[in-house]
Design an enzyme around this catalytic site. Structure first.
Site, PDB file in Angstrom:
ATOM      1  N   LYS A 164       0.738  -1.042  -0.061  1.00  0.00           N
ATOM      2  CA  LYS A 164      -0.010  -0.041  -0.053  1.00  0.00           C
ATOM      3  C   LYS A 164       0.915   1.116   0.165  1.00  0.00           C
ATOM      4  CE  LYS A 164      -3.816   2.335   0.253  1.00  0.00           C
ATOM      5  NZ  LYS A 164      -3.862   3.584   1.166  1.00  0.00           N
ATOM      6  N   GLU A 171       0.559   6.974  -6.563  1.00  0.00           N
ATOM      7  CA  GLU A 171      -0.667   7.627  -6.573  1.00  0.00           C
ATOM      8  C   GLU A 171      -0.051   9.246  -6.605  1.00  0.00           C
ATOM      9  OE1 GLU A 171      -3.542   8.887  -3.342  1.00  0.00           O
ATOM     10  OE2 GLU A 171      -3.868   6.741  -3.988  1.00  0.00           O
TER      11      GLU A 171
END
Length: 290
Positions: A164, A171
């Protein structure tokens, strides 16, 4: 299946809704009593039949550690705790060892999907032993999007949060690229309708993505983004990604640059740019703005 869920904010509350819609029994606890199903963690544990699975969705750091420590004192041999918050991966190994000494399993789960996850499903990246993953698999299956994608048993303890972390680093870079392209379009003399250009990229384009869809949505709501200040926080995972890139000697130019751009957004009058302007004036006589 039964699940105890701690933390019913924007993510946790939506996860509870999605799980209940899939037929699972969720007992939720939150420090805001108006959204909580129980008054405290002890009551949450009492309402779950052993072996229990309890998922924490609270902010990383001391709150997570305190919650898991209190929870461990209430659980039994064979129960499993899942940390779905954005804890740093280096916290997971020591935490799993402490819990294992009490016979409690531990999984770390990176969760992506934001406020849209209740409808679209969540991307889940899980770290931990296969036997513990199997106990929680019905929950993972209900939370992920329909179809073959959206869930990964990424590896041993720590692998979920590590994955993550890298996801969030990527991102950062993707958002920065869209933002820079948007600013160039805004500055260009030839382009009269920037929102229309962004919208045209949503289908048939190699840069189409959900993030692009969200930028288009934001421009529909505010075509000039006039009501948004140009300030962007970083939650820590971008920094951790760059730290890992340095440790592993992996060039991560775009991710590192996007992280530093976040810092620049917090400076109304950049001291570094002041120094550059002064230097240009000194060596070249270039004008400075006063």
């Amino acid at each position: 299946m039964q699940l105890g869920l701690i933390g019913l904010g924007r993510m946790g509350g939506n996860m509870r809704d999605r799980l209940r819609a899939a037929g699972h029994e969720v007992v939720g606890y939150d420090h805001h009593p108006e959204v909580s199903d129980v008054a405290n963690l002890a009551e949450l544990v009492e309402k779950l039949a052993a072996p229990r699975v309890v998922w924490t969705m609270v902010p990383a750091g001391k709150i997570t550690e305190d919650t898991i420590t209190e929870l461990a004192g209430l659980l039994s041999d064979g129960d499993v705790i899942i940390d779905g918050g954005n804890s740093k991966f280096t916290d997971d190994g020591p935490r799993a060892e402490r819990l294992a000494a009490q016979g409690i399993g531990y999984l770390d789960c990176g969760v992506s999907g934001g406020v849209w996850g209740a409808t679209n499903g969540y991307a889940l990246m899980v770290g931990g032993d296969a036997e513990h993953v199997a106990k929680a698999q019905p929950i993972f299956d209900a939370l992920k999007p329909a179809g073959e994608f959206g869930f990964a048993h990424a590896g041993k303890v720590g692998a979920g949060h590590y994955s993550k972390m890298i996801h969030n680093g990527i991102e950062y870079a993707m958002m920065q690229a869209y933002a820079e392209g948007y600013e160039i379009l805004k500055a260009a003399e030839l382009v009269d309708n920037v929102p229309a250009v962004i919208k045209s990229w949503r289908e048939g384009s190699v840069v189409k993505s959900w993030l692009l869809d969200l930028l288009d949505r934001a421009l529909d709501e505010d075509p000039e983004l006039a009501n948004i200040r140009g300030y962007a926080e970083d939650t820590g995972e971008g920094r951790w990604t760059v730290d890992e890139a340095v440790r592993l000697a992996v060039p991560a130019n775009a991710i590192a640059a996007s992280l530093f751009a976040r810092f620049q957004s917090r400076q109304e009058d950049s001291p570094a740019m002041k120094a550059i302007a002064a230097l240009r004036n000194q060596f070249g006589g270039h004008a400075v703005k006063r």
